[in-house]
Design an enzyme around this catalytic site. Structure first.
Site, PDB file in Angstrom:
ATOM      1  N   SER A 113      41.403  20.757  66.589  1.00 14.42           N
ATOM      2  CA  SER A 113      42.420  21.337  66.963  1.00 14.42           C
ATOM      3  C   SER A 113      43.678  21.153  66.106  1.00 14.42           C
ATOM      4  O   SER A 113      43.863  19.895  65.896  1.00 14.42           O
ATOM      5  CB  SER A 113      42.769  21.164  68.494  1.00 14.42           C
ATOM      6  OG  SER A 113      43.967  21.971  68.747  1.00 14.42           O
ATOM      7  N   SER A 114      44.592  21.883  66.226  1.00 12.82           N
ATOM      8  CA  SER A 114      45.785  21.511  65.371  1.00 12.82           C
ATOM      9  C   SER A 114      46.598  20.608  65.996  1.00 12.82           C
ATOM     10  O   SER A 114      47.595  20.017  65.539  1.00 12.82           O
ATOM     11  CB  SER A 114      46.702  23.044  64.967  1.00 12.82           C
ATOM     12  OG  SER A 114      46.899  23.658  66.102  1.00 12.82           O
ATOM     13  N   CYS A 115      46.364  20.523  67.257  1.00 15.17           N
ATOM     14  CA  CYS A 115      47.218  19.433  68.111  1.00 15.17           C
ATOM     15  C   CYS A 115      47.059  18.040  67.691  1.00 15.17           C
ATOM     16  O   CYS A 115      47.511  17.067  68.241  1.00 15.17           O
ATOM     17  CB  CYS A 115      47.085  19.553  69.755  1.00 15.17           C
ATOM     18  SG  CYS A 115      45.387  19.226  70.305  1.00 15.17           S
ATOM     19  N   TYR A 142      43.877  15.309  75.033  1.00 16.26           N
ATOM     20  CA  TYR A 142      42.972  16.061  74.365  1.00 16.26           C
ATOM     21  C   TYR A 142      43.025  15.748  72.801  1.00 16.26           C
ATOM     22  O   TYR A 142      42.049  15.810  72.354  1.00 16.26           O
ATOM     23  CB  TYR A 142      43.522  17.859  74.723  1.00 16.26           C
ATOM     24  CG  TYR A 142      42.614  18.707  73.875  1.00 16.26           C
ATOM     25  CD1 TYR A 142      41.251  19.027  74.234  1.00 16.26           C
ATOM     26  CD2 TYR A 142      43.124  19.442  72.785  1.00 16.26           C
ATOM     27  CE1 TYR A 142      40.742  19.871  73.568  1.00 16.26           C
ATOM     28  CE2 TYR A 142      42.543  20.458  72.231  1.00 16.26           C
ATOM     29  CZ  TYR A 142      41.179  20.912  72.449  1.00 16.26           C
ATOM     30  OH  TYR A 142      40.383  21.850  71.915  1.00 16.26           O
ATOM     31  N   LYS A 146      39.887  14.706  70.260  1.00 20.60           N
ATOM     32  CA  LYS A 146      39.699  15.443  69.078  1.00 20.60           C
ATOM     33  C   LYS A 146      39.521  14.590  68.018  1.00 20.60           C
ATOM     34  O   LYS A 146      38.850  14.422  67.091  1.00 20.60           O
ATOM     35  CB  LYS A 146      40.282  16.720  69.086  1.00 20.60           C
ATOM     36  CG  LYS A 146      40.085  17.682  70.072  1.00 20.60           C
ATOM     37  CD  LYS A 146      38.790  18.353  69.815  1.00 20.60           C
ATOM     38  CE  LYS A 146      38.252  19.392  70.532  1.00 20.60           C
ATOM     39  NZ  LYS A 146      36.844  19.747  70.487  1.00 20.60           N
ATOM     40  N   ASN A 171      46.148  27.710  66.912  1.00 14.98           N
ATOM     41  CA  ASN A 171      45.804  28.495  68.019  1.00 14.98           C
ATOM     42  C   ASN A 171      45.007  30.089  67.844  1.00 14.98           C
ATOM     43  O   ASN A 171      45.183  30.657  67.314  1.00 14.98           O
ATOM     44  CB  ASN A 171      47.074  28.839  68.654  1.00 14.98           C
ATOM     45  CG  ASN A 171      47.847  27.601  69.233  1.00 14.98           C
ATOM     46  OD1 ASN A 171      47.875  26.666  68.605  1.00 14.98           O
ATOM     47  ND2 ASN A 171      48.759  27.789  70.180  1.00 14.98           N
ATOM     48  N   HIS A 185      45.965  29.630  77.741  1.00 13.22           N
ATOM     49  CA  HIS A 185      46.880  29.386  76.423  1.00 13.22           C
ATOM     50  C   HIS A 185      47.954  30.686  76.646  1.00 13.22           C
ATOM     51  O   HIS A 185      47.752  31.697  77.436  1.00 13.22           O
ATOM     52  CB  HIS A 185      46.008  29.666  75.372  1.00 13.22           C
ATOM     53  CG  HIS A 185      45.128  28.486  75.149  1.00 13.22           C
ATOM     54  ND1 HIS A 185      43.942  28.259  75.319  1.00 13.22           N
ATOM     55  CD2 HIS A 185      45.780  27.205  74.482  1.00 13.22           C
ATOM     56  CE1 HIS A 185      43.433  27.115  74.808  1.00 13.22           C
ATOM     57  NE2 HIS A 185      44.529  26.293  74.315  1.00 13.22           N
ATOM     58  N   ARG A 193      50.079  38.772  82.064  1.00  8.53           N
ATOM     59  CA  ARG A 193      51.296  38.880  82.989  1.00  8.53           C
ATOM     60  C   ARG A 193      52.192  40.113  82.620  1.00  8.53           C
ATOM     61  O   ARG A 193      52.682  40.783  83.458  1.00  8.53           O
ATOM     62  CB  ARG A 193      52.193  37.725  82.548  1.00  8.53           C
ATOM     63  CG  ARG A 193      53.421  37.532  83.647  1.00  8.53           C
ATOM     64  CD  ARG A 193      54.240  36.364  83.474  1.00  8.53           C
ATOM     65  NE  ARG A 193      53.217  35.173  83.193  1.00  8.53           N
ATOM     66  CZ  ARG A 193      53.351  34.006  82.393  1.00  8.53           C
ATOM     67  NH1 ARG A 193      54.692  34.143  81.749  1.00  8.53           N
ATOM     68  NH2 ARG A 193      52.593  33.201  82.696  1.00  8.53           N
ATOM     69  N   TRP A 208      57.411  31.440  79.496  1.00  5.48           N
ATOM     70  CA  TRP A 208      57.876  29.923  79.551  1.00  5.48           C
ATOM     71  C   TRP A 208      58.385  29.549  78.587  1.00  5.48           C
ATOM     72  O   TRP A 208      58.239  29.918  77.349  1.00  5.48           O
ATOM     73  CB  TRP A 208      56.407  29.310  80.041  1.00  5.48           C
ATOM     74  CG  TRP A 208      55.564  29.351  81.003  1.00  5.48           C
ATOM     75  CD1 TRP A 208      56.069  30.348  81.983  1.00  5.48           C
ATOM     76  CD2 TRP A 208      54.426  29.030  81.301  1.00  5.48           C
ATOM     77  NE1 TRP A 208      54.867  30.170  83.073  1.00  5.48           N
ATOM     78  CE2 TRP A 208      53.891  29.513  82.710  1.00  5.48           C
ATOM     79  CE3 TRP A 208      53.295  28.085  80.895  1.00  5.48           C
ATOM     80  CZ2 TRP A 208      52.823  29.161  83.291  1.00  5.48           C
ATOM     81  CZ3 TRP A 208      52.157  27.650  81.375  1.00  5.48           C
ATOM     82  CH2 TRP A 208      51.959  28.337  82.584  1.00  5.48           C
TER      83      TRP A 208
END
Ligand code: GFB
Length: 319
Positions: A113-115, A142, A146, A171, A185, A193, A208
């Protein structure tokens, strides 16, 4: 050496996580290849259960593995379910990678993941910046899990000569997403929404955070196509990013969602909600040098994603 030529034809290919958003896109993409697809249901084999994974691998003995199984979620799921995110993701990576090694799989792709990149790493994020600084706190458990998976793939390559590679998607969005109001996500959350606001005639939708964070969004079928391309062409201990190379602010993205859904009211921002990392744009030059680029424009992909949401909500209403 990064370039490789790996033959998928005629091989047994296991997609771990085949019911998830990425796994099901991989199943769609691999249906166009001459491969024998192998899957196993979570009720039969829980990938967090080492004994179950080892038993199943010894019988199924897949030759090629796409490790797309993971416990995932948006910023609030990551920040809240911290123990589950670190435990499940480390267990899945450890069990599947070790089982692939013991059963002499020819090739494995680990999806990260890019995180995993430091919160304040220079943008766009180059693969070699991993572990060069502190992580974004909301998704640190997380990201650590990873990074453990990435380091396992790297270590097995170094000690055993295994052809295990790691790819880092940006993402992702598209059919099969999770629309949970709190834990999803941003893409799925805003589709839902804005749709509900349109249907109920609401005049304002709350997004948010401040709206200023920048994110890069890749359509999941493009992701699956990139994975198959890299399985055939990439063999290296070094990570490889998968993205579009372009990002937008969350405020801009919210306006795209409103337009795609057909919502015409106001958009407001709740800055008491977390922004997460300020920017997360991947450097995709390594991927481009291997002859792959994303094809789905964000607005087009978002139209498909909205259609998929409508189908999914109609199906769940009928249950
Ligand atoms: O998609 P998201 O939850 O993940 O949030 P991250 C992206 C941005 O959208 C953040 C904003 O700045 C959020 O504040 N946002 C606005 C919203 N409205 C909403 C909403 O209604 N729901 C959500 N979820 N966000 C995740 C990581 O980070 O990215 C994971 O936590 C993983 O570990 C994933 O790596 C790809 O991009 O902030």
């Amino acid at each position: 050496m990064a370039n490789a030529s790996f033959e998928l034809n005629g091989k047994s290919v296991y997609v771990a996580g085949h019911r998830g958003m990425v796994g099901s896109a991989l199943m769609r993409r691999l249906a166009r290849e001459d491969v024998k697809l192998v899957t196993v249901d979570r009720r039969e084999v829980d990938l967090c259960n080492q004994a179950a994974v080892f038993d199943w691998f010894a019988k199924a003995r897949p030759q090629v593995i796409f490790l797309a199984a993971a416990k995932v979620g948006g910023i609030v799921a990551n920040a809240t379910l911290r123990a589950e995110f670190i435990y499940d993701n480390i267990a899945i990576a450890a069990n599947v990678i070790q089982a692939a090694h013991v059963n002499r799989a020819e090739k494995l792709m680990f999806l990260g993941s890019s995180c995993i990149y430091p919160k304040l790493a220079p943008q766009p994020l180059r693969e070699d910046t991993v572990l060069s600084g502190p992580l974004e706190p909301t998704n640190e458990p997380y990201a650590i899990a990873k990074i453990a998976g990435i380091k396992m793939a790297e270590a097995y390559r170094s000690q055993y000569g295994s052809d295990f590679i790691s790819v880092m998607p940006t993402n992702l969005y598209g059919p099969g997403d999770n629309y949970h109001p709190d834990y999803s996500h941003v893409v799925a959350a805003l589709i839902r929404r804005f749709h509900e606001a349109k249907v109920s005639g609401a005049r304002s939708v709350v997004v948010w955070g401040t709206g200023t964070p920048r994110r890069e969004f890749l359509y999941v079928d493009d992701m699956a196509d990139a994975c198959v391309h890299l399985m055939k062409t990439y063999s290296s201990a070094e990570l490889i990013n998968i993205g579009t190379g372009e990002d937008i602010t969350i405020a801009e993205f919210a306006r795209i969602v409103a337009e795609v859904v057909g919502y015409i009211g106001e958009i407001s921002f709740d800055s008491s909600r977390p922004d997460g990392t300020p920017r997360k744009l991947l450097d995709v030059s390594r991927l481009a040098s291997l002859g792959w680029r994303a094809r789905t424009w964000l607005t087009h992909g978002m139209r498909q994603a909205y259609q998929a949401f409508l189908v999914a909500s109609a199906t769940s209403d009928k249950r």
